[in-house]
Design a protein around this motif. Structure first.
Motif, short mmCIF file in Angstrom:
data_model
loop_
_atom_site.label_atom_id
_atom_site.label_comp_id
_atom_site.label_asym_id
_atom_site.label_seq_id
_atom_site.Cartn_x
_atom_site.Cartn_y
_atom_site.Cartn_z
N ASP A 19 111.73 -21.84 11.73
CA ASP A 19 112.05 -23.27 11.74
C ASP A 19 113.40 -23.52 12.41
OD1 ASP A 19 112.25 -25.96 11.36
OD2 ASP A 19 112.64 -25.84 9.21
N PRO A 20 113.44 -23.55 13.76
CA PRO A 20 114.70 -23.75 14.47
C PRO A 20 115.36 -25.10 14.15
CG PRO A 20 112.82 -23.74 16.00
CD PRO A 20 112.29 -23.39 14.65
N THR A 21 114.58 -26.08 13.69
CA THR A 21 115.16 -27.40 13.40
C THR A 21 116.21 -27.31 12.30
OG1 THR A 21 112.93 -28.19 13.78
CG2 THR A 21 114.53 -29.81 12.98
N PRO A 73 109.14 -22.62 5.62
CA PRO A 73 108.74 -23.88 4.99
C PRO A 73 107.24 -23.93 4.71
CG PRO A 73 110.08 -24.27 6.96
CD PRO A 73 109.69 -22.83 6.97
N ILE A 74 106.88 -24.61 3.63
CA ILE A 74 105.47 -24.82 3.31
C ILE A 74 105.07 -26.13 3.98
CG2 ILE A 74 103.81 -25.20 1.44
CD1 ILE A 74 105.82 -23.57 -0.36
N TYR A 75 104.33 -26.01 5.07
CA TYR A 75 103.92 -27.20 5.82
C TYR A 75 102.67 -27.79 5.17
CZ TYR A 75 107.22 -25.96 9.50
OH TYR A 75 108.36 -25.67 10.20
N GLN A 76 102.92 -28.66 4.20
CA GLN A 76 101.81 -29.24 3.45
C GLN A 76 101.30 -30.45 4.22
OE1 GLN A 76 100.90 -27.64 0.33
NE2 GLN A 76 99.07 -28.71 0.99
N SER A 77 100.78 -30.19 5.42
CA SER A 77 100.25 -31.27 6.25
C SER A 77 98.88 -30.87 6.77
CB SER A 77 101.20 -31.54 7.44
OG SER A 77 100.76 -32.68 8.15
N ALA A 78 97.93 -31.78 6.62
CA ALA A 78 96.59 -31.49 7.11
C ALA A 78 96.49 -31.72 8.61
CB ALA A 78 95.57 -32.37 6.38
#
Ligand SMILES: *Cc1c(COP(=O)(O)O)cnc(C)c1O
Length: 375
Positions: A15-17, A24-29
């Motif tokens: 996660d360069p940001t 990170p847990i990317y909880q995005s569908a």
């Protein structure tokens, strides 16, 4: 980078940001497109999710393959790999393989198969048919801990134009790297040692060559039994300590195996000298209920590969789906107990087994029976 370092660094620098060290847990569908015809590389999470990608990249790195894939369970991973074959094909299976794999092949997918003793390469060669497309090997096997000569079987597979698939759940890439030994696909129940804490169910495939990796990626997306981002995070978290855990599992298992081998109520110990799994036969089946009722440190439970020591009774648990006659033929008797040796202090594991065997001897209904009444 050495393997131990790669393990610790699984999921790092994703996660360069923000520079987040833990993935990170990317909880995005789904993912917003920058513009028509453009993609961030992520469009929809069945196809690709950044947390799962971090795990899949780590798996490929650790097994030395071109593509890693993470699934909702080990069975889902096996199901995906077996979709490479159809009813016109034939596969060879290690004869005492995981009961769930047998159930999947025989009762659910109906892929024509033959069981073979994969400790003997000549037996593998003899079992080949013109339409044999794959050899699926477990080494060591479950529960009898028999080992296979993976390079020899890889040669046999490749001469016949077949793939070699190795279920590496028991040893993990820390102790065995099947792709480097000639295998084409590695399978894991990541539920076990890879995740290592008995807190997540997950599976994995790693393909050696890119074309096969692409085909499996296509199947993974098409079937959809992917690992969710929170569970992918837990597997990454487990991987970081895999090297330490495997060393301790193995050191403890060696001590427990040696101790069991000298115990008067133990008839035989099955330990391949590597890894944290072992099985043993007690002198009579009547002792089994007492042992299972008496353990206090070891937990009577299915599964393996977690930090806690688990004791399993294969004939009624993991291998219940294998017909009795076949179980007996293989030597999976009703006197057999399996231990997944955990990372507790070894003295506590041994003291617990000592008191459980003694407790079982006292509770054994046949203990004081006349010899003629003993089975
Ligand atoms: C547990 C296990 C599986 C199945 O994995 P799940 O994660 O339970 O679906 C497959 N192979 C082996 C060797 C196993 O121990």
């Amino acid at each position: 980078m050495k393997l131990a370092t790669a393990l610790v660094h699984a999921g790092v620098r994703r996660d360069p940001t923000t520079g987040a060290v833990a993935v990170p847990i990317y909880q995005s569908a789904t993912y917003q497109h920058p513009a028509l015809g453009q993609s961030t590389g992520y469009d929809y999470s069945r196809t690709k999710n950044p947390t799962r990608s971090a795990l899949e990249d780590a798996l490929a790195r650790l097994e030395g393959g071109s593509q890693g894939l993470a699934f909702s369970s080990g069975m889902a991973a096996l199901h995906c790999a077996l979709q490479l074959f159809g009813p016109e094909d034939h596969v060879l299976l290690t004869e005492d393989l995981y009961g769930g794999t047998y159930r999947l092949v025989d009762r659910i997918l109906h892929v024509p198969f033959t069981f073979v003793d994969t400790t003997r390469p000549e037996a593998v060669r003899a079992a080949l048919r013109p339409n044999t497309r794959a050899i699926l090997v477990e080494s060591p096997t479950n529960p009898l801990m028999k080992t296979a000569d993976i390079p020899a079987i890889a040669d046999i597979a490749h001469e016949a134009g077949a793939l070699l698939i190795v279920d590496n759940t028991f040893l993990t890439p820390w102790l065995q790297r099947p792709l480097e030994l000639g295998a084409d696909i590695v399978v894991h129940s990541a539920t076990k040692y890879l995740a290592g804490h008995n807190d997540v169910v997950a599976g994995a495939l790693v393909a050696r060559d890119a074309a096969l990796g692409e085909r499996l990626t296509y199947l993974q997306n098409g079937i959809g039994a992917i690992l969710g981002p929170q569970d992918a995070y837990l597997v990454i978290r487990g991987l970081k300590t895999l090297a330490l855990r495997m060393e301790k599992h193995q050191a403890n298992a060696r001590e427990v195996a040696a101790w069991l081998a000298a115990h008067p109520l133990v008839e035989r110990v099955f330990y391949p000298g590597v890894g944290g799994m072992l099985s043993f036969n007690v002198t009579e089946a009547a002792l089994v209920p007492g042992v299972l009722a008496s353990v206090q440190v070891c937990l009577f439970a299915e599964s393996l590969g977690g930090v806690e020591t688990l004791i399993t009774y294969p004939s009624t648990q993991t291998h219940a789906d294998i017909p009795v006659a076949r179980r007996e033929q293989l030597g999976i008797s009703d006197k057999l107990l399996r231990l997944s040796v955990g990372i507790e202090d070894c003295h506590d594991i041994i003291a617990d087994l000592a008191q459980a065997l003694e407790g079982a001897r006292c509770k054994n209904p046949l203990r004081d029976a006349p010899a003629a009444h003993r089975a």
